[in-house]
Design a protein around this motif. Structure first.
Motif: not given
Length: 331
Positions: A113-121, A129-136, A156-163, A198-199
């Motif tokens: 949870n680096y910088a307190g903002i990592e909640s997607c994998v 696996w690694n936790d990363k900010p969901c907005a990446e 092969s489409i770059k999107m954030n985790w939610t999209d 993303w997974i």
């Protein structure tokens, strides 16, 4: 509550009523405790650590807390916390996971949870696996599930985790769940060297101790900001705005006092019937009738009713003596 009589069958029990108190919603406690200790105290003495659901609650809190009684830091624990172990899969069907739901393949020292903002994998090209900010923005792995058959699909489409999750649910079954090392290898084989995808693993961040689902947030500027600061405190010098703190710090705290007020009422139920009053369906019908009677008497708060079991585990007992004398069963 004392006005209520339920006349229908034949026995007696104790009914518990739980309803909200609208006044004095919060209790400031001038004791120095860790977040966990404060939570235990609030649950024992009141309801829970304070849940704050909007600016009206913020205003009320600022009015009720006496800052002159606070410590030098002028902060107090509230009920918001970030559970670092709350990882879950986007596809939540428990039957699908069977006995493999605890499989993980984290990189060393992850998740952090680096910088307190990592909640997607994300998955690396070596399968770790690694936790990363969901907005990446990054490619993702969807999967199609048909019965027990699973097929992984590289997107092969770059999107954030939610999209990515939304896309996978619209076009396939969901973002990929990885249940075991064999499936982890299948996903990894779809990736290009140096790629990260993303997974479907994620966690809900910053939830309320009492289960309140409100998404209202009142963070101070730059907060939350700490890797291991997983509990929230209100800074009363800064209009009650929130900061993330290490949960082991001892400070004052604020309890919610409104959700739970319990009253026990002994009921007399008089009549003649062979109905089994300890039957769960009968008990449920009695509670429904009681709640309707309360509404008819003008009690419109969110009251919850439940039966109190006696020492032998039963709810009702006949009054045998009065039954013999009066041919009635009495509570």
């Amino acid at each position: 509550m004392e006005r209520v009589l339920l006349l229908c069958i034949c026995a007696a029990s104790v009914l518990r009523a739980v309803c909200p108190l609208l006044a004095n919603k919060y209790r400031f406690v001038n004791e120095m405790k860790t977040w966990t200790e404060a939570q235990s105290f609030c649950r024992e003495k009141y309801s829970d650590l304070a849940a704050i659901q909007g600016m009206d609650d913020v205003t009320m809190l600022n009015e009720q807390v006496d800052q002159s009684k606070m410590g030098d830091n002028h902060v107090a624990w509230i009920g918001l916390y970030d559970d670092m172990n709350s990882w879950m899969w986007s596809m939540s069907d428990s039957d699908f996971y069977q006995h493999d739901e605890n499989f993980t393949n984290w990189k060393t020292e992850e998740p952090n949870n680096y910088a307190g903002i990592e909640s997607c994998v994300e998955m690396y090209d070596n399968g770790r696996w690694n936790d990363k900010p969901c907005a990446e923005q990054k490619n993702s792995i969807c999967f199609d599930v048909t019965g027990t058959n699973v097929t992984f699909v590289h997107i092969s489409i770059k999107m954030n985790w939610t999209d990515s999750q939304r896309y996978c649910r619209e076009v396939h079954t969901d973002l990929a769940s990885v249940r075991n090392i064999a499936e982890n290898q299948k996903v990894n084989e779809l990736m290009s060297p140096g790629e990260k995808v993303w997974i479907g693993l994620f966690r809900n961040t910053w939830t309320w101790s009492d289960g309140t689902s409100s998404a209202f947030r009142y963070w101070s500027s730059g907060e939350p900001n700490g890797n291991s600061d997983n509990c929230a405190a209100a800074d009363m010098k800064n209009h009650g705005k929130w900061e993330d703190w290490n949960c082991e710090v001892k400070t004052t705290f604020i309890c919610s006092a409104d959700p739970v007020h319990t009253k026990q009422v002994k009921l007399k139920v008089v009549g003649s019937s062979s109905v089994d009053l300890n039957n769960p369906d009968v008990l449920e019908d009695l509670l429904k009738e009681m709640k309707q009677k309360l509404k008819d008497q003008g009690v419109d708060e969110d009251i919850r009713l439940s039966w109190k079991k006696q020492e032998d585990g039963k709810i009702f007992h006949k009054d045998e003596e009065k039954s013999r004398n009066n041919n009635n069963n009495e509570l």
